[in-house]
Design an enzyme around this catalytic site. Sequence first.
Site, PDB file in Angstrom:
ATOM      1  CG  HIS A 165      -2.033  -0.981   1.177  1.00  0.00           C
ATOM      2  ND1 HIS A 165      -1.805  -2.334   1.182  1.00  0.00           N
ATOM      3  CD2 HIS A 165      -3.394  -0.817   1.136  1.00  0.00           C
ATOM      4  CE1 HIS A 165      -2.973  -2.974   1.142  1.00  0.00           C
ATOM      5  NE2 HIS A 165      -3.944  -2.087   1.105  1.00  0.00           N
ATOM      6  CG  HIS A 209       2.644  -2.693   6.681  1.00  0.00           C
ATOM      7  ND1 HIS A 209       3.477  -3.622   6.094  1.00  0.00           N
ATOM      8  CD2 HIS A 209       1.561  -2.587   5.861  1.00  0.00           C
ATOM      9  CE1 HIS A 209       2.924  -4.054   4.964  1.00  0.00           C
ATOM     10  NE2 HIS A 209       1.764  -3.451   4.806  1.00  0.00           N
TER      11      HIS A 209
END
Length: 248
Positions: A165, A209
Site C-alpha cells: 500500500h 505494518h
Amino acid sequence: MNRLFNNKFSGLLQLALMLLMIIPVTLLTMNMDYKSEVGTAFGGFIALVTDSAGSRGFLITLAILCVVTLFLKLPRKTLFAHMIVLAVLLVVGFISKTSLKVVTESPRPYTELLAKDLLIPEPEHFYNLDTDQQAQIIDTISSEVSQWRTRHWQGEKDYSFPSGHTIFAAICVAFFGGLFWQNKRYSWAVAILGWAAIVMYSRLWIGMHRPIDLVGSTLFIAAIYGIMPSFHGLAGKLYSKAPNCLRE
C-alpha cells in the site's frame, strides 16, 4: 544527468516530505491496542482509505489521478512519456513488493498479538500454517478485536515488509505529486501527500505494518524513481506510430 535529476526533483522532494510524515504517523499509533473498540464511522473511514491504495481500490485511485492530470493540459507527447514512466514504476513496484516479502519473511504485527494470546507459539509460526488454519486462528480472536481490523487480517496473511500500500502511495506521491508541484498545482500535490499520510496511518492502525515497512517502501520507490530514465525517446517513437486520434 543533471537534466534528468532536475526533472525528478519535484517528485523526490515529495517523497522526502512523505518520509518526514512517517514520524507523526508513528507517534499517533504508538502503543496501539488492537483490542480497543472502534466506531463504525472511524472504522469505515480507515477501511476506505486503506482500500484506496490496495487491491480493492487502487485502480479507482489511479483512474481519478490520471483524469486530474489531464487538467494540466500537457502536450500529448509529453503526457505519453509520463505515462510510460508511471507504467514502469507500477510494474517494478508491484513485482518487487512480492519478491521482497518472500526474501525478508517479516511477520505482520498482528501475529504478535496472536502469539501474545497464546494462539500460536511465536509470530513466525503463523506462516507455517495453511490458509484455513490461519483463518481459524484469526476467527478465534475476532470476538476481542474489531472487524475493521480482522477483515484485513483475513485478507492479507502474507509477510509484512515491504508495504505494498505504501509502495503504491509513494508512486502516486512521486509521479502525480511531483508532476502537480512542477506545474504549480501546489494544493493538488499537498492533497496527495495528505492522502498518503492517512494510508500509512491506516496500515499501522490495522496492524499490518511497522514504521520500518513504511520507511523501506518509500526509500525503495525513491531509488527506483531517481534512476529511472525519462523515456522521451521511446515515447517519441511510439507517439509517431500512434493513430491520429490520439495525437490530435
